[in-house]
Enzyme design. Structure first.
Site, PDB file in Angstrom:
ATOM      1  N   HIS A 149      27.478  28.059  34.322  1.00  0.00           N
ATOM      2  CA  HIS A 149      28.757  27.390  34.594  1.00  0.00           C
ATOM      3  C   HIS A 149      29.288  27.670  35.995  1.00  0.00           C
ATOM      4  O   HIS A 149      30.354  27.173  36.343  1.00  0.00           O
ATOM      5  CB  HIS A 149      29.789  27.836  33.562  1.00  0.00           C
ATOM      6  CG  HIS A 149      30.131  29.289  33.713  1.00  0.00           C
ATOM      7  ND1 HIS A 149      29.212  30.296  33.526  1.00  0.00           N
ATOM      8  CD2 HIS A 149      31.271  29.900  34.086  1.00  0.00           C
ATOM      9  CE1 HIS A 149      29.784  31.458  33.772  1.00  0.00           C
ATOM     10  NE2 HIS A 149      31.038  31.260  34.113  1.00  0.00           N
ATOM     11  N   ASP A 150      28.583  28.501  36.771  1.00  0.00           N
ATOM     12  CA  ASP A 150      29.017  28.802  38.141  1.00  0.00           C
ATOM     13  C   ASP A 150      28.102  28.183  39.189  1.00  0.00           C
ATOM     14  O   ASP A 150      28.329  28.348  40.390  1.00  0.00           O
ATOM     15  CB  ASP A 150      29.017  30.325  38.373  1.00  0.00           C
ATOM     16  CG  ASP A 150      30.083  31.044  37.569  1.00  0.00           C
ATOM     17  OD1 ASP A 150      31.137  30.446  37.302  1.00  0.00           O
ATOM     18  OD2 ASP A 150      29.849  32.217  37.212  1.00  0.00           O
TER      19      ASP A 150
ATOM     20  N   GLU B 217      26.610  40.336  33.687  1.00  0.00           N
ATOM     21  CA  GLU B 217      26.602  39.595  34.941  1.00  0.00           C
ATOM     22  C   GLU B 217      26.673  40.654  36.037  1.00  0.00           C
ATOM     23  O   GLU B 217      27.757  41.100  36.403  1.00  0.00           O
ATOM     24  CB  GLU B 217      27.780  38.626  35.046  1.00  0.00           C
ATOM     25  CG  GLU B 217      27.648  37.735  36.277  1.00  0.00           C
ATOM     26  CD  GLU B 217      28.952  37.062  36.710  1.00  0.00           C
ATOM     27  OE1 GLU B 217      28.884  36.004  37.338  1.00  0.00           O
ATOM     28  OE2 GLU B 217      30.037  37.617  36.459  1.00  0.00           O
TER      29      GLU B 217
ATOM     30  N   ASP C 193      31.273  39.970  31.984  1.00  0.00           N
ATOM     31  CA  ASP C 193      31.620  39.264  33.217  1.00  0.00           C
ATOM     32  C   ASP C 193      31.797  40.201  34.418  1.00  0.00           C
ATOM     33  O   ASP C 193      32.463  41.239  34.295  1.00  0.00           O
ATOM     34  CB  ASP C 193      32.950  38.527  32.968  1.00  0.00           C
ATOM     35  CG  ASP C 193      33.387  37.667  34.141  1.00  0.00           C
ATOM     36  OD1 ASP C 193      32.725  36.656  34.391  1.00  0.00           O
ATOM     37  OD2 ASP C 193      34.385  38.027  34.800  1.00  0.00           O
TER      38      ASP C 193
ATOM     39  N   ASP D 143      32.688  36.234  25.820  1.00  0.00           N
ATOM     40  CA  ASP D 143      32.639  36.588  27.234  1.00  0.00           C
ATOM     41  C   ASP D 143      33.640  37.722  27.453  1.00  0.00           C
ATOM     42  O   ASP D 143      34.839  37.542  27.240  1.00  0.00           O
ATOM     43  CB  ASP D 143      33.023  35.351  28.062  1.00  0.00           C
ATOM     44  CG  ASP D 143      32.327  35.310  29.401  1.00  0.00           C
ATOM     45  OD1 ASP D 143      32.292  36.362  30.062  1.00  0.00           O
ATOM     46  OD2 ASP D 143      31.839  34.234  29.800  1.00  0.00           O
TER      47      ASP D 143
HETATM   48  C1  GLC Z   1      32.236  35.382  36.768  1.00  0.00           C
HETATM   49  C2  GLC Z   1      32.321  34.092  35.997  1.00  0.00           C
HETATM   50  C3  GLC Z   1      33.085  33.100  36.802  1.00  0.00           C
HETATM   51  C4  GLC Z   1      34.464  33.643  37.036  1.00  0.00           C
HETATM   52  C5  GLC Z   1      34.425  35.040  37.658  1.00  0.00           C
HETATM   53  C6  GLC Z   1      35.750  35.721  37.574  1.00  0.00           C
HETATM   54  O1  GLC Z   1      31.515  35.252  37.932  1.00  0.00           O
HETATM   55  O2  GLC Z   1      31.039  33.651  35.644  1.00  0.00           O
HETATM   56  O3  GLC Z   1      33.131  31.842  36.197  1.00  0.00           O
HETATM   57  O4  GLC Z   1      35.177  32.785  37.877  1.00  0.00           O
HETATM   58  O5  GLC Z   1      33.506  35.879  37.011  1.00  0.00           O
HETATM   59  O6  GLC Z   1      36.031  36.148  36.269  1.00  0.00           O
END
Ligand code: GLC
Ligand code: CA
Length: 561
Positions: A329-330, A257, A200, A98
């Site tokens: 996971h979110d 993402e 991310d 990640d």
């Molecule tokens: C992304 C991740 C999340 C995290 C955020 C900040 O959205 O998926 O879990 O809290 O970034 O890094």
């Protein structure tokens, strides 16, 4: 479209902390993942994305990295990581890490040096502003609540920017030194034999400068961060450079993402020479959410879900691949969130899985999804770790909800729903650990766990195995991976229907997203039933029609004409 090594693969997301604990300290670890590689191979997945395992004070479960070149001791060490990469390779599997580089941790040495000397070299690594009149530079609200501006420790008139938690200071991508540090990190890991990265929060790296306020949208006087991001005009130039200097020479697989990518930008993001191999489709995630906060949620309607998938597919046939998910996971467990109340059954879970595999793109399974894991229940805030849940609880309380109502309201969306330990067995702590698990185990593990799912030939697990096998079968691979996506809107409400079409074949996918049975007109002759989520109702063509039971979903091969 160029053919790439990863297009026909299936990806699986691992939340290392909750996957499998090999040494009884209650925390999942790298040796635990190594021990479960054969399980993942049996399922049939190829690409494993690991949520962050770098050194980190864990303010946001590792999404706050203090050293990009080391493994957090809870997970193991560099030797374990090298072993994992090698063991995966032996099984023709690839590891993704990640890449969290919109921000680092406030405990990273760059930020520590910036605090020591904000006007020096490392001050330029961050967004630090001097404030003379006490007014912060902008009224942007952080994703995790409150202002994005926080006082720089030890400097009364200086503030730094954090779009997420205050322990996650944003890196200043305008500074070429920051960009080359990021490139160095990426290439260092790719040299170790990684398959690539999940990237991310990447659409946040471009800020709208100079700073300005936008109209406030809540009583706190702040505004949602998306206003600024739209103004910022996109991170294209930064991402192009990153790809050219890192991912591309290594043929790495990358999944971004990237929220809110404008349609006309899609070819730049995921086209043949795009910044990323693919980006996640989050069109379903947004349904039912409200600007007011989690407490103001609307239940997801099947027609909205169907429409969101259609929207995401539109125009993609000739551009590239999206990465399709049911959950991550979110987000809440997809089965608990997208299926109507009372319909969270094995059949419904298989329907969601079938759709995510049969639309065009690369499917991602989140750990536990393949056995049908569900949201958990939280009896009190003390059972929750996720920082976002705490902020949303406050938002709900301020909106007038009682403590009990606020807990109930935020429990549904709590990111801890998907972060609870994986269910391996019907034994204490679901076989996840011999110690005390770091987060409570979902009490339904005696009913839903890997060994029970493996033993039942009609289980969700075996259905996912069949979905993966079908996607990889020599006979249907070309159509399922590369075939065009063609919606079929001539079906009753709450039925999703579409074709996947190649030169050789035509597949018809039907999913009855409601409890009532339906009769569907079959415009082409049925050749073969490839998959059916209802062991009790076989599919037969009668006078050009077929019957679907409630929540039945099928993949049919039909005549091409
Ligand atoms: C992304 C991740 C999340 C995290 C955020 C900040 O959205 O998926 O879990 O809290 O970034 O890094
Ligand atoms: Ca452990």
């Amino acid at each position: 479209m160029k053919r790439q090594w990863w297009q026909e693969k299936v990806a699986y997301q691992i939340y290392p902390k909750s996957f499998y604990d090999s040494n009884g300290d209650g925390i999942g670890d790298l040796q635990g993942i190594i021990q479960k590689l054969d399980y993942l191979k049996e399922l049939g997945v190829d690409i494993l994305w690991l949520c962050p395992i770098f050194n980190s004070p864990q303010a946001d479960q590792g999404y706050d990295i203090s050293d990009y070149y080391n493994i957090h001791p809870d997970f193991g060490n560099m030797t374990d990581m090298e072993e994992l990469i090698a063991e995966a390779k032996k099984r023709d599997m690839y590891i993704l890490m990640d890449l969290v580089v919109n921000h680092c941790s406030d405990e990273h040495e760059w930020f520590q040096k910036a605090i020591a000397d904000p006007d020096g070299e490392y001050g330029q690594y961050f967004y630090i502003e001097e404030v003379s009149d006490g007014k912060i530079p902008s009224n942007w609200r952080s994703y995790f609540g409150g202002s994005v501006w926080e006082k720089l420790p030890g400097h009364d008139n200086k503030y730094y920017m954090h779009l997420f938690h205050k322990k996650q200071p944003d890196l200043n991508w305008e500074n070429p030194k920051v960009r080359s540090e990021v490139q160095r990190i990426v290439n260092w890991w790719l040299e170790k034999g990684l398959g690539g990265f999940r990237v991310d929060a990447i659409t946040n790296i471009k800020k709208a400068l100079p700073y300005k306020d936008y109209p406030a949208d809540r009583a706190d006087g702040l505004c949602v961060i998306q206003k600024m991001l739209v103004d910022a005009g996109g991170p294209g130039a930064f991402l192009h450079e990153l790809k050219e200097k890192t991912f591309k020479p290594y043929h790495a697989f990358t999944v971004g993402e990237a929220f809110d990518v404008p349609e006309q930008e899609m070819p730049n993001f995921v086209g043949d020479d795009g910044y990323f191999s693919t980006i996640f489709n989050f069109s379903t995630v947004a349904i039912g959410k409200s600007g007011k906060g989690w407490y103001d949620r609307q239940a997801v309607q099947p027609e909205q879900y169907i429409q969101a998938l259609f929207d995401a597919q539109e125009g993609m046939n000739k551009i590239g691949f999206v990465a399709n998910i049911v959950e991550n996971h979110d987000e809440p467990r997809g089965a608990s969130h997208y299926l109507p109340k009372g319909e969270c059954t094995e059949k419904g879970k298989k329907l969601l899985g079938l759709l995510s595999f049969m639309i065009r793109g690369i499917p991602f399974i989140y750990q536990g999804q393949e056995i049908g894991m569900e949201n958990t229940t939280f009896e009190s805030l003390a059972e929750i770790d996720d920082i976002v849940t705490y902020d949303e609880y406050e938002v709900a309380r301020q909106a007038g909800l009682s403590e009990a109502e606020a807990l109930r309201a935020v429990s549904h969306y709590s990111r801890d729903n998907t972060r609870t330990p994986m269910h391996w067995e019907d034994t204490e702590n679901a076989g996840f650990t011999s110690g005390k698990p770091w987060l409570k185990v979902n009490p339904n593990y005696p009913r839903i766990n890997v060994s029970q799912q493996r033993a039942d030939q009609n289980s969700v697990f075996h259905f996912y195995k069949a979905l993966i096998a079908l996607r990889k079968s020599p006979e249907y691979k070309e159509t399922i991976v590369f075939g065009d996506f063609v919606p079929n809107r001539q079906v009753p409400k709450d039925v999703m229907a579409f074709y996947r079409v190649s030169d050789q074949q035509k597949l018809l996918v039907l999913a009855n997203f409601k409890s009532a049975a339906e009769t569907i007109d079959l415009p082409q002759k049925l050749i073969k039933v490839l998959l059916n989520n209802d062991p009790e109702q076989s599919i037969e063509e009668q006078n050009g029609k077929i019957h679907l039971s409630g929540y039945q979903a099928v993949v049919l091969e039909v005549d091409r004409n």
